[in-house]
Design a protein around this motif. Sequence first.
Motif, PDB file in Angstrom:
ATOM      1  N   ASP A  59       1.930   3.051  18.101  1.00 57.19           N
ATOM      2  CA  ASP A  59       2.656   4.305  17.898  1.00 57.19           C
ATOM      3  C   ASP A  59       1.939   5.495  18.523  1.00 57.19           C
ATOM      4  N   GLY A  78       5.124   2.761  12.024  1.00 54.00           N
ATOM      5  CA  GLY A  78       5.802   1.490  11.791  1.00 54.00           C
ATOM      6  C   GLY A  78       6.859   1.672  10.724  1.00 54.00           C
ATOM      7  N   THR A 104      10.274   1.716   8.904  1.00 54.30           N
ATOM      8  CA  THR A 104      11.553   1.017   8.896  1.00 54.30           C
ATOM      9  C   THR A 104      12.701   1.990   8.631  1.00 54.30           C
ATOM     10  N   GLU A 118      15.864   2.671  17.717  1.00 54.51           N
ATOM     11  CA  GLU A 118      14.932   1.670  17.178  1.00 54.51           C
ATOM     12  C   GLU A 118      14.181   1.002  18.333  1.00 54.51           C
ATOM     13  N   THR A 121       6.075   1.008   1.316  1.00 56.30           N
ATOM     14  CA  THR A 121       6.560   0.193   2.425  1.00 56.30           C
ATOM     15  C   THR A 121       7.723  -0.686   1.971  1.00 56.30           C
ATOM     16  N   ASP A 158       4.510  -6.115   6.682  1.00 54.90           N
ATOM     17  CA  ASP A 158       5.237  -6.409   7.918  1.00 54.90           C
ATOM     18  C   ASP A 158       4.520  -7.454   8.783  1.00 54.90           C
ATOM     19  N   TYR A 171      11.972  -0.509  13.416  1.00 52.71           N
ATOM     20  CA  TYR A 171      11.169   0.702  13.331  1.00 52.71           C
ATOM     21  C   TYR A 171      11.771   1.792  14.215  1.00 52.71           C
TER      22      TYR A 171
END
Length: 255
Positions: A62, A102, A104, A118, A150, A192, A219
């Motif tokens: 990222d 990360g 979702t 995404e 998460t 994940d 993501y």
Amino acid sequence: MKKVLKALALLMAAVLVLACFAGCSGQSGLDQIKEKGELVMLTNAAFPPFEYVENDEVVGVDIDIANEIAKELGVKLTVQNMEFDLIVDYIKAGKGDMGAAGMTVTDERKQQVDFSVEYITSTQYVIVPAGTDTETFELDGKVIGVQEGTTGDVYYADDPDVIKAKEVKKYKSAIDAAADMLLGRVDCVIIDELPAKKITAQNEGKMICYDPGYEPESYAIAVQKGNTELLEVINTVLQRLMDEGKIQEYVINHS
């Protein structure tokens, strides 16, 4: 009459001043970023390979993506490391320009922030001690470790319709949860896929991970609602990186 006219003149002047301030404060998010010369990314640097700390610096997939976005804007990237479950609230409040961790895409989060296209598809994995028979391992009745906020926490471990856990222990990172598993404080960890594989690779011979067959998820990058100009730039950069195969390259580099 003169007093009335004077009062009206003062009122009109006040209106003009307020209009000026409104125009200034009405700068787009993109204009503000360019003016300050800085793109502020909020993340949680305990989610390898997407974000993690190496040599006192936050790095990962990222961060590589965010650097490309900052480069497109002609500004520097500033990474703010924080707790994962606070990122959406900070983006909502305008305390950061974009959230990339990360993250979702969920219906609940979409009500609070706007998401980019995404760029990664993932799923939830389970980390267990080495030697565990994953074919017969049952999550029901287990003490499960999760990273707070998460998908593994909110949508799996804490949902009795999915898992009837004996107890769910919440951690600031999956790394901490996995460390506690080795100490016997939790039976397994749900996180994940790529972070699970990264963590187990770093603890070879001590733990393994497997796919329990949960639904895939995607993501995306979060921005404050209505920040369409920034979102357009982010989407343009993401699409270019995906077309060039760069994101997969980043994943390989950090795995």
